[in-house]
Write a protein that holds these residues in place. Structure first.
Motif, PDB file in Angstrom:
ATOM      1  N   ALA A 264       0.825  -1.206   0.000  1.00 58.70           N
ATOM      2  CA  ALA A 264       0.000   0.000   0.000  1.00 58.70           C
ATOM      3  C   ALA A 264       0.858   1.254   0.000  1.00 58.70           C
ATOM      4  O   ALA A 264       0.551   2.241  -0.683  1.00 58.70           O
ATOM      5  N   ALA A 265       1.959   1.245   0.761  1.00 58.34           N
ATOM      6  CA  ALA A 265       2.820   2.425   0.834  1.00 58.34           C
ATOM      7  C   ALA A 265       3.448   2.718  -0.524  1.00 58.34           C
ATOM      8  O   ALA A 265       3.521   3.877  -0.957  1.00 58.34           O
ATOM      9  N   HIS A 266       3.913   1.675  -1.205  1.00 57.79           N
ATOM     10  CA  HIS A 266       4.550   1.865  -2.509  1.00 57.79           C
ATOM     11  C   HIS A 266       3.542   2.376  -3.538  1.00 57.79           C
ATOM     12  O   HIS A 266       3.828   3.309  -4.294  1.00 57.79           O
ATOM     13  N   ARG A 267       2.341   1.785  -3.555  1.00 55.42           N
ATOM     14  CA  ARG A 267       1.294   2.251  -4.470  1.00 55.42           C
ATOM     15  C   ARG A 267       0.966   3.720  -4.212  1.00 55.42           C
ATOM     16  O   ARG A 267       0.843   4.524  -5.140  1.00 55.42           O
ATOM     17  N   SER A 268       0.819   4.045  -2.951  1.00 57.11           N
ATOM     18  CA  SER A 268       0.446   5.417  -2.605  1.00 57.11           C
ATOM     19  C   SER A 268       1.547   6.402  -2.975  1.00 57.11           C
ATOM     20  O   SER A 268       1.266   7.525  -3.412  1.00 57.11           O
ATOM     21  N   TYR A 269       2.804   5.987  -2.805  1.00 57.22           N
ATOM     22  CA  TYR A 269       3.906   6.880  -3.177  1.00 57.22           C
ATOM     23  C   TYR A 269       3.936   7.118  -4.684  1.00 57.22           C
ATOM     24  O   TYR A 269       4.054   8.262  -5.144  1.00 57.22           O
ATOM     25  N   ILE A 270       3.815   6.059  -5.461  1.00 59.64           N
ATOM     26  CA  ILE A 270       3.815   6.206  -6.917  1.00 59.64           C
ATOM     27  C   ILE A 270       2.619   7.030  -7.378  1.00 59.64           C
ATOM     28  O   ILE A 270       2.720   7.879  -8.278  1.00 59.64           O
ATOM     29  N   LYS A 271       1.512   6.836  -6.722  1.00 59.23           N
ATOM     30  CA  LYS A 271       0.305   7.584  -7.075  1.00 59.23           C
ATOM     31  C   LYS A 271       0.493   9.080  -6.814  1.00 59.23           C
ATOM     32  O   LYS A 271       0.162   9.925  -7.660  1.00 59.23           O
ATOM     33  N   LEU A 272       1.053   9.433  -5.649  1.00 58.62           N
ATOM     34  CA  LEU A 272       1.250  10.853  -5.362  1.00 58.62           C
ATOM     35  C   LEU A 272       2.320  11.446  -6.275  1.00 58.62           C
ATOM     36  O   LEU A 272       2.294  12.645  -6.580  1.00 58.62           O
ATOM     37  N   LEU A 273       3.261  10.627  -6.736  1.00 59.44           N
ATOM     38  CA  LEU A 273       4.242  11.111  -7.712  1.00 59.44           C
ATOM     39  C   LEU A 273       3.546  11.515  -9.009  1.00 59.44           C
ATOM     40  O   LEU A 273       3.837  12.580  -9.577  1.00 59.44           O
ATOM     41  N   PHE A 274       2.607  10.702  -9.466  1.00 57.28           N
ATOM     42  CA  PHE A 274       1.879  11.039 -10.692  1.00 57.28           C
ATOM     43  C   PHE A 274       0.975  12.257 -10.470  1.00 57.28           C
ATOM     44  O   PHE A 274       0.800  13.065 -11.374  1.00 57.28           O
ATOM     45  N   GLU A 275       0.434  12.382  -9.282  1.00 54.55           N
ATOM     46  CA  GLU A 275      -0.382  13.560  -8.985  1.00 54.55           C
ATOM     47  C   GLU A 275       0.472  14.819  -9.001  1.00 54.55           C
ATOM     48  O   GLU A 275       0.063  15.866  -9.511  1.00 54.55           O
ATOM     49  N   LYS A 276       1.677  14.724  -8.452  1.00 57.55           N
ATOM     50  CA  LYS A 276       2.606  15.845  -8.480  1.00 57.55           C
ATOM     51  C   LYS A 276       3.004  16.186  -9.906  1.00 57.55           C
ATOM     52  O   LYS A 276       3.186  17.361 -10.274  1.00 57.55           O
ATOM     53  N   SER A 277       3.102  15.181 -10.765  1.00 55.09           N
ATOM     54  CA  SER A 277       3.587  15.369 -12.141  1.00 55.09           C
ATOM     55  C   SER A 277       2.459  15.590 -13.141  1.00 55.09           C
ATOM     56  O   SER A 277       2.692  15.527 -14.353  1.00 55.09           O
ATOM     57  N   TYR A 278       1.248  15.859 -12.655  1.00 56.24           N
ATOM     58  CA  TYR A 278       0.073  15.973 -13.534  1.00 56.24           C
ATOM     59  C   TYR A 278       0.314  16.928 -14.699  1.00 56.24           C
ATOM     60  O   TYR A 278       0.132  16.570 -15.867  1.00 56.24           O
ATOM     61  N   ASP A 279       0.749  18.144 -14.411  1.00 52.52           N
ATOM     62  CA  ASP A 279       0.954  19.131 -15.481  1.00 52.52           C
ATOM     63  C   ASP A 279       2.092  18.720 -16.401  1.00 52.52           C
ATOM     64  O   ASP A 279       2.023  18.917 -17.623  1.00 52.52           O
ATOM     65  N   GLU A 280       3.161  18.146 -15.840  1.00 57.27           N
ATOM     66  CA  GLU A 280       4.295  17.715 -16.652  1.00 57.27           C
ATOM     67  C   GLU A 280       3.881  16.586 -17.599  1.00 57.27           C
ATOM     68  O   GLU A 280       4.273  16.564 -18.770  1.00 57.27           O
ATOM     69  N   ILE A 281       3.082  15.650 -17.088  1.00 51.46           N
ATOM     70  CA  ILE A 281       2.633  14.521 -17.918  1.00 51.46           C
ATOM     71  C   ILE A 281       1.721  15.010 -19.026  1.00 51.46           C
ATOM     72  O   ILE A 281       1.836  14.588 -20.181  1.00 51.46           O
ATOM     73  N   ARG A 282       0.816  15.923 -18.702  1.00 53.27           N
ATOM     74  CA  ARG A 282      -0.063  16.484 -19.734  1.00 53.27           C
ATOM     75  C   ARG A 282       0.749  17.184 -20.808  1.00 53.27           C
ATOM     76  O   ARG A 282       0.385  17.188 -21.983  1.00 53.27           O
ATOM     77  N   GLY A 283       1.883  17.772 -20.417  1.00 53.45           N
ATOM     78  CA  GLY A 283       2.743  18.459 -21.378  1.00 53.45           C
ATOM     79  C   GLY A 283       3.420  17.527 -22.363  1.00 53.45           C
ATOM     80  O   GLY A 283       3.922  17.968 -23.401  1.00 53.45           O
ATOM     81  N   LEU A 284       3.440  16.227 -22.062  1.00 51.56           N
ATOM     82  CA  LEU A 284       4.042  15.247 -22.973  1.00 51.56           C
ATOM     83  C   LEU A 284       3.099  14.841 -24.094  1.00 51.56           C
ATOM     84  O   LEU A 284       3.495  14.132 -25.019  1.00 51.56           O
ATOM     85  N   SER A 285       1.841  15.294 -24.008  1.00 47.69           N
ATOM     86  CA  SER A 285       0.827  14.858 -24.974  1.00 47.69           C
ATOM     87  C   SER A 285       1.137  15.380 -26.366  1.00 47.69           C
ATOM     88  O   SER A 285       1.761  16.425 -26.553  1.00 47.69           O
TER      89      SER A 285
END
Length: 576
Positions: free
Chosen positions: A488-509
């Motif tokens: 659960a801790a690992h999933r939650s960490y990876i999930k918050l990483l993607f939440e932090k990177s939301y704008d950066e990931i959208r910029g890759l589109s």
């Protein structure tokens, strides 16, 4: 000396209260105009000649113009009934129909246009609330202009009223004195209103008021795409007419208050800009801290201005995003030298991945290139590692079975669409597919704990991430991240990483009207990987701070709601 009316005093004493609410300046302008047309903005003067006297003078002038052949005699308009009057007027005012106080109300006509000439035609685009804008005007041929009657040439004080089209109907302006000599004419989408012995600016403000603008919406006719304000509607429209001196006082007060609104609006934009700049600077200083000690110093700077900076929900959003950035930089919790380093965790993950490949449970894939030093956006604490997400997970996508086959849908297997990634967890889906669809298509069932990221979709959907709390398939707009280390801790960490990177990931589109991500770009997402125990501490700290942010956000929202309700209650009382 005339005293300020009670309603005007209330308006002035509460003007900043209203202005600070959402859409406050726009509502304030509407309130000013409402008070103006109801006779509540300036006091009445018993010495003023009443509007009934003004109406007699207008009637006499119309009779003279008819006798001289300058205007046509018109059929008398219907008497105004008590039922027609929308509100009570002060003593000395009169309800009149527009046609009673005008010598000319007529639509313009369609001209023969020229590429260029010395004369211009006023169209709807020229009629702006701020005034007449001739930069939008087209030209008329000399031959066409010669066919116009003298009465059709625009004069100083003529009220131009847009009379067709959703979004433009009802907009009005006055013809300024300097344009009278230009021999301007209006096209067929603009109604020209020429008043007699009435303050032109007062009529303009009347038309701008919610009273008339709302009435226009109700009285316009035609289709949605081409609604019409008929000339007969304009002629018969009711106008609250004050004594002439009071008209001038109303116009002067409205102009002064509108200038105050302009100043408040400009001040608000300036304050908002300064607020955003200062908040961004201080929050950036937090994320630029290289050590926990430096972060503590920067946080002390922010905390001194906390009540001024974190004073609106969007500021809390920015603070929460900063918390996520600090978390993935290793600055939110202390490192523990006793933790097993992330390199050991990576080795265990690779061994488990090799076992799953050997067992035929996942496919062996060509590894992505390692992250170079130039690609690393920031330095990591001791014990952390940079790695792409594909080293940590098996990543796949979904399928949308053909809608032409009724046997594929309305089954029992949950089927996730990209729009459902807006929730933190997916516990149910709107649509389901059948076992037959699973057999006949490339659908994959993903287990509980899979992270689902939207690769495309409407609005803010692209880049959103959610976690499955049920086994489910997905459509082709989703990528599924099945972590090898599935704690659960690992999933939650990876999930918050993607939440932090939301704008950066959208910029890759990539793409046109609807940019898309793809699985390859998801696989290449860089991950700053802490030791597993530290991931657990980070997740716990982020959860705690996010809960505090939500409490703060709720408090601010409630305060704003209360503020708005107070302002609205006063505004409704003042306008009653």
């Amino acid at each position: 000396m005339l005293k300020t009316s009670n309603d005007a005093r209330k308006l002035l004493s509460n003007i900043e209260l209203i202005a600070q609410t959402p859409q406050g300046i726009a509502r304030l302008r509407e309130l000013i105009l409402t008070l103006a047309v109801q006779g509540k903005l300036v006091p009445q003067d018993p010495q003023d000649e009443p509007a009934s006297g003004l109406l007699e003078k207008i009637k006499t002038e119309k009779t003279r113009l008819v006798a001289e052949g300058k205007i046509k005699k018109e059929k008398p308009l219907a008497e105004i009934t008590e039922e027609e009057k929308p509100f009570a007027l002060p003593e000395g005012w009169e309800w009149v129909r527009f046609g009673n106080i005008c010598s000319y109300i007529q639509r313009g006509k369609s001209p023969t246009y020229a590429d260029y000439s010395v004369h211009q035609v006023v169209s709807q685009k020229c009629v702006r609330w701020f005034g007449l804008d001739l930069s939008q005007a087209r030209f008329i041929t000399s031959e066409s202009l010669a066919k116009y009657e003298e009465v059709r040439f625009l004069r100083t004080g003529d009220l131009l009223w847009n009379s067709t089209g959703t979004g433009t109907i009802g907009r009005a302006c006055l013809v300024p004195e300097e344009y009278e000599k230009k021999k301007l004419v209006a096209d067929s989408h603009v109604t020209v209103v020429r008043a007699i012995k009435t303050n032109y600016s007062f009529l303009y403000r009347c038309i701008q008021s919610p009273y008339i603008q709302n009435a226009i919406e109700n009285s316009a006719s035609g289709t949605t795409n081409q609604i019409e304000l008929n000339t007969s509607t304009v002629v018969n429209h009711l106008i609250p007419l004050p004594p002439l001196p009071e008209q001038s006082r109303i116009v002067a007060r409205v102009e002064a208050l509108m200038q105050l609104c302009d100043a408040l609006e400009a001040q608000g934009r300036l304050e908002l800009g300064q607020h955003q700049q200062l908040l961004a600077t201080l929050l950036d200083s937090l994320t630029q801290a290289a050590t926990a000690q430096e972060l503590a110093q920067q946080w002390q700077r922010l905390s001194q201005h906390f009540d001024l900076l974190i004073d609106r929900p969007e500021a809390v959003d920015a603070l929460e995003q900063t918390i996520l950035q600090l978390a993935v930089r290793g600055l939110l919790v202390a490192q523990d030298p006793a933790d097993e380093p992330a390199s050991v965790l990576l080795q265990k993950i690779q061994e488990e991945k090799a076992r799953l490949v050997a067992a035929g449970k996942i496919k062996k894939e060509k590894p992505l290139a390692e992250i170079t030093d130039e690609e690393k956006p920031f330095a990591l604490p001791v014990g952390w590692e940079w790695v792409t997400i594909d080293y940590l997970a098996n990543i796949g996508t979904g399928t949308t079975p053909s809608r032409d086959n009724p046997n594929y849908f309305n089954g029992t297997i949950p089927w996730v669409t990209s729009g459902e990634t807006g929730n933190s967890f997916i516990t149910a889906t709107m649509q389901h597919v059948t076992e037959y669809a699973l057999e006949q298509t490339s659908l994959t069932i993903y287990p509980v704990g899979t992270l689902i990221i939207a690769m495309y979709g409407q609005g803010k959907t692209r880049g959103q991430i959610s976690e499955l709390k049920i086994t489910a398939a997905t459509n082709q707009a989703c990528a599924a991240i099945c972590l090898i280390e599935n704690s659960a801790a690992h999933r939650s960490y990876i999930k918050l990483l993607f939440e932090k990177s939301y704008d950066e990931i959208r910029g890759l589109s990539a793409g046109g009207a609807q940019p898309n991500l793809n699985v390859g770009k998801i696989k290449a997402t860089p991950v700053p990987l802490p030791p597993l125990p530290e991931q657990s501490r980070i997740v716990a700290r982020v959860t705690e701070l996010r809960a505090l942010c939500q409490q703060l956000r709720d408090t601010l929202t409630q305060a704003r709601t209360t503020h708005t309700q107070l302002a609205q209650a006063w505004a409704e009382q003042a306008a009653a």
